[in-house]
Design an enzyme around this catalytic site. Structure first.
Site, PDB file in Angstrom:
ATOM      1  N   SER A   1       0.880  -0.804   0.043  1.00 20.09           N
ATOM      2  CA  SER A   1       0.415  -0.022  -0.290  1.00 20.09           C
ATOM      3  C   SER A   1       1.113   1.580   0.482  1.00 20.09           C
ATOM      4  O   SER A   1       0.349   2.456  -0.813  1.00 20.09           O
ATOM      5  CB  SER A   1      -0.336   0.311   1.219  1.00 20.09           C
ATOM      6  OG  SER A   1      -0.246  -0.330   2.681  1.00 20.09           O
TER       7      SER A   1
ATOM      8  N   ASP B   1       1.122  -1.273   7.466  1.00 16.25           N
ATOM      9  CA  ASP B   1       2.760  -1.538   7.359  1.00 16.25           C
ATOM     10  C   ASP B   1       3.699  -1.027   6.451  1.00 16.25           C
ATOM     11  O   ASP B   1       2.749  -1.015   5.624  1.00 16.25           O
ATOM     12  CB  ASP B   1       2.797  -3.324   7.964  1.00 16.25           C
ATOM     13  CG  ASP B   1       2.252  -4.373   8.291  1.00 16.25           C
ATOM     14  OD1 ASP B   1       2.006  -3.428   9.636  1.00 16.25           O
ATOM     15  OD2 ASP B   1       2.138  -5.489   8.668  1.00 16.25           O
TER      16      ASP B   1
ATOM     17  N   ASP C   1       6.228  -1.932   3.999  1.00 18.01           N
ATOM     18  CA  ASP C   1       6.194  -3.284   3.533  1.00 18.01           C
ATOM     19  C   ASP C   1       7.735  -3.062   2.556  1.00 18.01           C
ATOM     20  O   ASP C   1       7.903  -1.580   1.465  1.00 18.01           O
ATOM     21  CB  ASP C   1       5.562  -3.939   2.379  1.00 18.01           C
ATOM     22  CG  ASP C   1       4.334  -4.287   3.458  1.00 18.01           C
ATOM     23  OD1 ASP C   1       4.116  -4.954   4.106  1.00 18.01           O
ATOM     24  OD2 ASP C   1       3.319  -3.921   2.449  1.00 18.01           O
TER      25      ASP C   1
ATOM     26  N   ASP D   1       7.567  -4.979   7.392  1.00 16.75           N
ATOM     27  CA  ASP D   1       8.120  -6.402   7.342  1.00 16.75           C
ATOM     28  C   ASP D   1       9.121  -5.695   6.537  1.00 16.75           C
ATOM     29  O   ASP D   1       9.638  -5.086   5.226  1.00 16.75           O
ATOM     30  CB  ASP D   1       7.061  -6.867   6.250  1.00 16.75           C
ATOM     31  CG  ASP D   1       5.847  -7.743   6.782  1.00 16.75           C
ATOM     32  OD1 ASP D   1       5.721  -7.181   8.726  1.00 16.75           O
ATOM     33  OD2 ASP D   1       5.232  -7.565   6.861  1.00 16.75           O
TER      34      ASP D   1
ATOM     35  N   LYS E   1     -11.308  -0.039  -0.820  1.00 16.93           N
ATOM     36  CA  LYS E   1     -10.323  -0.895   0.662  1.00 16.93           C
ATOM     37  C   LYS E   1     -11.926  -0.237   1.915  1.00 16.93           C
ATOM     38  O   LYS E   1     -11.512  -1.140   2.961  1.00 16.93           O
ATOM     39  CB  LYS E   1      -9.190  -0.149   0.975  1.00 16.93           C
ATOM     40  CG  LYS E   1      -8.708  -0.876  -0.231  1.00 16.93           C
ATOM     41  CD  LYS E   1      -6.812  -0.372   0.091  1.00 16.93           C
ATOM     42  CE  LYS E   1      -5.667  -1.005   1.173  1.00 16.93           C
ATOM     43  NZ  LYS E   1      -4.497  -0.649   0.981  1.00 16.93           N
TER      44      LYS E   1
ATOM     45  N   TYR F   1     -12.582  -8.465   3.711  1.00 16.61           N
ATOM     46  CA  TYR F   1     -10.579  -8.005   3.670  1.00 16.61           C
ATOM     47  C   TYR F   1      -9.774  -9.374   4.067  1.00 16.61           C
ATOM     48  O   TYR F   1     -10.503  -9.231   4.996  1.00 16.61           O
ATOM     49  CB  TYR F   1     -10.536  -6.412   3.911  1.00 16.61           C
ATOM     50  CG  TYR F   1      -9.317  -5.497   3.403  1.00 16.61           C
ATOM     51  CD1 TYR F   1      -9.349  -5.441   2.439  1.00 16.61           C
ATOM     52  CD2 TYR F   1      -8.005  -6.792   3.715  1.00 16.61           C
ATOM     53  CE1 TYR F   1      -8.263  -4.649   2.136  1.00 16.61           C
ATOM     54  CE2 TYR F   1      -6.823  -6.131   3.795  1.00 16.61           C
ATOM     55  CZ  TYR F   1      -7.486  -4.597   2.576  1.00 16.61           C
ATOM     56  OH  TYR F   1      -5.872  -4.207   1.918  1.00 16.61           O
TER      57      TYR F   1
END
Length: 588
Positions: free
Chosen positions: A112, A123, A125, A183, A245, A254
């Site tokens: 995202s 998060d 990523d 992450d 979303k 979701y």
């Protein structure tokens, strides 16, 4: 402007009343003056509300800018730490300082954040792309005197909750960096030098000579960049994707681990509609989105680009020649090589739920277009999951401490889809999966045996209903037992090349119980609903558990609103039909 005009008219009337000695038209003037004063009062309230909303909007924009700036600072700091670690590893491999600096490597984002639709709690990523002489063993475990990267992170004062997962399907290091959940993946390319400024993730040549784990780690950023390249209007795409979303989270559809589309899948679904209507406004595309997918004939795949077959040896999704791919229920294919199905977890039950929500969205959008509704709030109304069914299947999980619970939850959560697939085989039974693990507040937690500590607990809920008023008894106990056997078979006999899940004595047996609507714990209705689960994949393993196994509660189902019967050992208890509604009005 209206207030100024009305104020001028009020002053004019006041002067007329003062100079009007004959009292002609005085009654009409007084009436007009009263009307104007009433309008001025309403306009004042509107202006106060507008100023308040504007102030709120300015504050929100300020917070968004601060949050974006904070993420950028965190990303810069992690990038510098990664570059320093890459140089250190290169030097220990015999490189000079100049050669170590020239070998390069760097951090790239995906998800995202890369798509530009991240929220404040999303998060971050990232993937660390390294040259050929730096191996995955260096990154995760340390080798040749190299310090693993997660140990470098542990020494940083702003980093907490570090969890390296080297044996996951996509190896990852999880951590919280200055309040931002991160992450971090690792990708080793077959290049001697990597310049992060000139590196183009979409060039297929970078996949030459890499292993499966590197290909999976690099796939996230490649897919995100390809989506951004294929959509005709980035601003429109981002607005619509944010909208969809929010809708998907509110309507509880979701979450990839539960069998619904995840973030990447929703991005591809939105991008396809944007391609079909390249010049449409965001509101039109939202309406077309629901219309398009409510009419789509699954399992025809959703494609943003043609599927390409290159000679790098990686498996490409191919429903014509691969029987396994042919079984996919609702394929949404990633747009770059190697193309794969991003929604392989979707089952018949979750697809039915998605189609129902798409049809609902289409009807609401049609009402808005036809001026039967004047706003979009009904589209984002929360799911009525806990009002819709009379019977539910409750899965309860617990552990003696929080770290063990989080590992145990991540493992069991990833296997719940198999339980849904087994329940789908029962004729005339409809299953609805709620994609969230509910954690009880401290006041509702159960104490441990010592009476001092509290259990770490979580609950999942499935809605159950018979189709078309079918009246018959269904015994769910064999299916529950079969799923338990599957769970422990994975623990005791893991897949080839995978590490056994390290189950400890602190991790308790999952308890699956059929419940009526009135038996749902009351605190469930007081929890703010966020359907996204905080857990993610963890590596699987096992240690023998000598704890006494809780009794298996065997559910049975019969009737239009099915009765549920519990069987525990020799004792039998029948739960009578009950249509009691939840006792709170705040039900999600």
């Amino acid at each position: 402007y209206q207030r100024r005009v009305h104020g001028q008219r009020r002053d004019e009337i006041a002067k007329l009343l003062e100079t009007n000695e004959d009292n002609t038209d005085q009654e009409e003037l007084n009436k007009e003056l009263d009307d104007i004063r009433l309008l001025l009062g309403k306009e004042e309230n509107i202006i106060i509300k507008m100023l308040h909303e504007r102030k709120e909007k300015v504050q929100n924009m300020k917070l968004e800018k601060e949050e974006a700036s904070h993420r950028e600072k965190v990303l810069v700091e992690v990038t510098e730490m990664a570059k320093e670690w890459l140089r250190d590893v290169s030097c220990k491999k015999g490189f000079s300082k100049e050669m170590a600096s020239e070998s390069g490597g760097g951090i790239f984002t995906f998800g995202s954040y890369r798509l530009g639709v991240h929220g404040p709690d999303a998060d971050l990523d990232t993937v660390l792309v390294a040259p050929v002489h730096i191996e995955r063993e260096h990154f995760f475990n340390g080798k040749d005197g190299v310090t693993p990267f997660h140990e470098i992170l542990e020494k940083h004062p702003k980093v907490t909750d570090i969890q390296p997962v080297p044996d996951a399907y996509v190896p990852v290091v999880k951590c919280v960096f200055d309040g931002i959940h991160m992450d971090l993946l690792f990708a080793r390319l077959a290049h001697k030098k990597i310049d992060p400024q000139c590196f183009n993730t979409l060039e297929d040549k970078h996949l030459s000579g890499v292993d499966e784990q590197t290909q999976r780690s690099l796939n996230g950023t490649r897919v995100a960049d390809k989506i951004l390249q294929l959509v005709p209007n980035l601003d429109t795409f981002r607005i619509v994707l944010r909208c969809i979303k929010i809708w998907a989270k509110q309507r509880a559809v979701y979450g990839n681990v539960y069998g619904y589309p995840g973030g990447v899948s929703w991005a591809i679904l939105v991008a396809r509609v944007c391609q079909l209507y390249p010049k449409a406004l965001p509101a039109i595309i939202v309406c077309k989105f629901f219309q398009f997918y409510s009419l789509w004939k699954w399992p025809n795949p959703i494609l943003l680009d043609t599927i390409t077959h290159l000679r790098f040896g990686f498996k490409v999704w191919d429903s014509k020649n691969d029987p396994k791919d042919r079984k996919d229920v609702a394929p949404v294919i990633t747009p770059c090589y190697p193309s794969m199905n991003s929604t392989y977890n979707i089952s018949k039950a979750t697809l039915e739920q998605l189609q129902e929500e798409w049809r609902r969205g289409q009807l609401i959008c049609e009402d808005i277009v036809n001026n039967k509704k004047d706003n979009w709030k009904d589209l984002w109304e929360r799911s009525d999951f806990f009002k819709r069914y009379t019977n539910y299947l409750q899965i309860y999980l617990s552990a003696d401490n929080e770290p063990d619970y989080l590992r145990w939850q991540g493992f069991v959560e990833s296997k719940l889809r198999q339980l849904v697939l087994k329940l789908e085989l029962i004729p005339d039974l409809t299953i609805c999966v709620y994609p969230k693990c509910f954690r009880p507040p401290p006041s509702e937690k159960k104490p441990l045996v010592d009476g001092q500590s509290l259990l770490s607990e979580g609950y999942w809920f499935y809605g159950l209903k018979m189709i078309n008023g079918t009246k018959r008894t269904v015994d769910l106990a064999p299916i529950v037992e079969e799923w338990r056997d599957f769970l422990y078979h994975i623990i005791l006999s893991p897949y080839p090349r995978s590490t056994p899940f390290p189950r400890t004595l602190a991790m308790h047996e999952p308890i699956i119980t059929p419940i009526r609507k009135k038996m749902i714990p009351p605190w469930i209705f007081k929890i703010p609903i966020d359907p996204i689960s905080p857990t993610s994949d963890v590596n699987p393993s096992f240690e023998n558990n000598t704890d006494e196994e809780p009794p298996l509660k065997k559910p049975k189902l019969d009737g239009e609103d099915p009765q549920l019967k519990l069987q525990n050992g020799i004792n039998h208890e029948k739960v009578e039909n009950d249509t009691t509604q939840p006792t709170t009005q705040d039900a999600p």
